[in-house]
Write a protein that holds these residues in place. Structure first.
Motif, mmCIF file in Angstrom:
data_model
loop_
_atom_site.group_PDB
_atom_site.id
_atom_site.type_symbol
_atom_site.label_atom_id
_atom_site.label_comp_id
_atom_site.label_asym_id
_atom_site.label_seq_id
_atom_site.Cartn_x
_atom_site.Cartn_y
_atom_site.Cartn_z
ATOM 1 N N THR A 123 0.721 -1.250 -0.148
ATOM 2 C CA THR A 123 -0.126 -0.039 -0.060
ATOM 3 C C THR A 123 0.896 1.305 0.091
ATOM 4 O O THR A 123 0.399 2.218 -0.013
ATOM 5 N N MET A 124 2.067 1.072 0.239
ATOM 6 C CA MET A 124 3.071 2.012 0.106
ATOM 7 C C MET A 124 3.016 3.198 -1.083
ATOM 8 O O MET A 124 3.038 4.507 -0.952
ATOM 9 N N VAL A 125 3.031 2.486 -2.296
ATOM 10 C CA VAL A 125 2.878 3.428 -3.436
ATOM 11 C C VAL A 125 1.791 4.073 -3.710
ATOM 12 O O VAL A 125 1.579 5.418 -4.005
ATOM 13 N N PRO A 126 0.588 3.702 -3.371
ATOM 14 C CA PRO A 126 -0.769 4.294 -3.669
ATOM 15 C C PRO A 126 -0.873 5.308 -2.525
ATOM 16 O O PRO A 126 -1.581 6.485 -2.651
ATOM 17 N N THR A 127 -0.518 5.167 -1.208
ATOM 18 C CA THR A 127 -0.475 5.807 -0.272
ATOM 19 C C THR A 127 0.356 7.200 -0.654
ATOM 20 O O THR A 127 0.066 8.350 -0.181
ATOM 21 N N TYR A 128 1.870 7.077 -0.847
ATOM 22 C CA TYR A 128 2.383 8.110 -1.377
ATOM 23 C C TYR A 128 1.804 8.907 -2.681
ATOM 24 O O TYR A 128 1.799 10.167 -2.339
ATOM 25 N N VAL A 137 3.748 16.030 0.799
ATOM 26 C CA VAL A 137 5.068 15.407 0.843
ATOM 27 C C VAL A 137 6.118 16.557 1.536
ATOM 28 O O VAL A 137 5.704 17.785 1.217
ATOM 29 N N ASP A 138 6.980 16.021 2.236
ATOM 30 C CA ASP A 138 8.006 16.914 2.779
ATOM 31 C C ASP A 138 7.055 17.688 4.066
ATOM 32 O O ASP A 138 7.553 18.965 4.395
ATOM 33 N N SER A 139 6.314 17.093 4.685
ATOM 34 C CA SER A 139 5.654 17.704 5.841
ATOM 35 C C SER A 139 5.484 16.531 6.959
ATOM 36 O O SER A 139 5.521 15.668 6.585
ATOM 37 N N TYR A 140 5.164 17.328 8.338
ATOM 38 C CA TYR A 140 4.670 16.290 9.055
ATOM 39 C C TYR A 140 3.597 15.555 9.221
ATOM 40 O O TYR A 140 3.410 14.435 9.627
ATOM 41 N N THR A 141 2.537 16.098 8.436
ATOM 42 C CA THR A 141 1.186 15.571 8.144
ATOM 43 C C THR A 141 1.497 14.290 7.385
ATOM 44 O O THR A 141 0.618 13.263 7.667
ATOM 45 N N ALA A 142 2.442 14.245 6.454
ATOM 46 C CA ALA A 142 2.672 12.910 5.517
ATOM 47 C C ALA A 142 3.152 11.824 6.808
ATOM 48 O O ALA A 142 2.909 10.505 6.172
ATOM 49 N N LEU A 143 3.712 12.297 7.689
ATOM 50 C CA LEU A 143 4.313 11.121 8.424
ATOM 51 C C LEU A 143 3.103 10.742 9.548
ATOM 52 O O LEU A 143 3.197 9.531 10.205
ATOM 53 N N ILE A 144 2.390 11.748 9.905
ATOM 54 C CA ILE A 144 1.345 11.496 11.047
ATOM 55 C C ILE A 144 0.009 10.805 10.681
ATOM 56 O O ILE A 144 -0.284 9.728 11.096
ATOM 57 N N VAL A 145 -0.693 11.525 9.505
ATOM 58 C CA VAL A 145 -1.786 11.139 9.135
ATOM 59 C C VAL A 145 -2.148 9.417 8.648
ATOM 60 O O VAL A 145 -2.797 8.736 9.082
ATOM 61 N N LEU A 214 11.826 7.897 4.788
ATOM 62 C CA LEU A 214 12.711 7.998 3.749
ATOM 63 C C LEU A 214 12.079 8.192 2.434
ATOM 64 O O LEU A 214 12.419 9.033 1.553
ATOM 65 N N VAL A 215 10.775 7.746 2.228
ATOM 66 C CA VAL A 215 10.112 8.139 0.992
ATOM 67 C C VAL A 215 9.446 9.529 0.895
ATOM 68 O O VAL A 215 9.673 9.982 -0.080
ATOM 69 N N VAL A 216 8.632 10.017 1.939
ATOM 70 C CA VAL A 216 7.931 10.978 1.852
ATOM 71 C C VAL A 216 8.704 12.422 2.498
ATOM 72 O O VAL A 216 8.348 13.545 2.175
ATOM 73 N N ILE A 217 9.775 12.266 2.848
ATOM 74 C CA ILE A 217 10.730 13.361 3.565
ATOM 75 C C ILE A 217 11.903 13.521 2.840
ATOM 76 O O ILE A 217 12.759 12.690 2.889
ATOM 77 N N ASN A 218 12.137 14.793 2.136
ATOM 78 C CA ASN A 218 13.403 14.989 1.463
ATOM 79 C C ASN A 218 13.996 16.064 2.253
ATOM 80 O O ASN A 218 15.161 16.300 2.060
ATOM 81 N N THR A 221 15.686 19.045 7.564
ATOM 82 C CA THR A 221 15.367 19.564 8.895
ATOM 83 C C THR A 221 14.058 18.963 9.448
ATOM 84 O O THR A 221 13.661 19.346 10.553
ATOM 85 N N LYS A 222 13.343 18.065 8.688
ATOM 86 C CA LYS A 222 12.251 17.232 8.798
ATOM 87 C C LYS A 222 12.339 15.834 8.895
ATOM 88 O O LYS A 222 11.353 15.115 9.322
ATOM 89 N N GLN A 223 13.443 15.530 8.944
ATOM 90 C CA GLN A 223 13.827 13.896 8.797
ATOM 91 C C GLN A 223 13.492 13.292 10.117
ATOM 92 O O GLN A 223 13.791 13.789 11.025
#
Length: 276
Positions: A123-128, A137-145, A214-218, A221-223
């Protein structure tokens, strides 16, 4: 029947096997680079440094290119937020499935639980793609939600809520309590060991999260912490002392958390909610 003395010996042996790698990691973080792999045979210096140094810890906290303190703060923020939201939403879903009667419940629950057999990588690809479309992408929201709702968490809590006597809930209804009031005042207090255990599992999963960040954070400073630790290793040079120091630092909060809450963890394993 195994004698008590043999049981103690067996438990000590298992504990030693579990603890020795952690001890080697902690002691290795206090060694200079040239000494780290100098002692490989089973002897005293394998675990006790000859030359003690804090240089590895100074390097991981002082260097501005990879500020470990920032990565710890990011990971702590995401882990605490995901754990709190996960306990809230998943417990409400589990209580609904366990105690409420609603239309299509017998169809929805098996379909929902069937997601347990689907690996997260599938499910990682459709989620991304969804996260990208939402601009997260590149936000805490992508890590949390995407990490809040967990089928395993709902499944685990259903087992505990199902053991709460129906009479106890009916008494609450007779007293005029709403279903949300029964959930918050009866179901949750009755399932504290399960909630704490699930909180530990969720927090640990986020603390050790690697692939999704690794996938959603580039943005560096948010890694997250585990991705940052992996950057200490590259094709040109691997700073093993700094890796061991960073691993030791990130292991301390988990060990402390488990030691403080272990009685609830054990209690949740030996019991499954309230026995009617």
């Amino acid at each position: 029947m195994v004698p008590a003395s043999r049981q103690w010996v067996l438990m000590f042996a298992i504990a030693a096997i579990s603890v020795l790698p952690i001890l080697w990691m902690a002691m290795g973080s206090l060694r200079p680079r040239q000494e780290l792999f100098q002692y490989i045979s089973l002897e005293w210096h394998l675990f006790v440094p000859v030359k003690w140094t804090l240089q590895n810890y100074a390097a991981i906290f002082v260097q501005t290119s990879k500020p470990l303190g920032l990565y710890i703060k990011n990971t702590l923020l995401v882990a605490v937020t995901v754990t709190a939201l996960s306990l809230w939403f998943n417990s409400m879903a589990a209580f609904s499935f366990a105690k409420l009667q609603f239309r299509f419940r017998k169809i929805i629950l098996p379909l929902f639980m069937s997601a347990l057999v689907i690996p997260g990588e599938v499910t990682m690809v459709p989620t991304y793609l969804l996260v990208h479309q939402l601009g997260w992408v590149d936000s805490y929201t992508a890590l949390i939600v995407p990490s809040v709702i967990s089928v395993f968490s709902v499944f685990m809590l259903i087992q505990f809520f199902a053991e709460i006597p129906r009479e106890l809930l009916e008494a609450g209804r007779i007293d005029g309590a709403s279903w949300f009031g029964i959930y918050s005042r009866i179901a949750i207090p009755s399932s504290v060991p399960a909630m704490i255990t699930l909180g530990l599992i969720t927090f640990l999963g986020q603390w050790d999260s690697y692939l999704w960040p690794l996938v959603v954070i580039n943005d560096e400073t948010k890694q997250m912490l585990q991705v940052a630790i992996a950057t200490f290793s590259n094709l040109q040079n691997t700073e093993w002392g700094q890796i061991l120091a960073a691993d030791t630092v990130c292991s301390v909060p988990i060990i402390i958390l488990f030691l403080v809450l272990q009685k609830y963890y054990v209690q949740s394993i030996v019991s499954s909610g309230i026995k009617g």
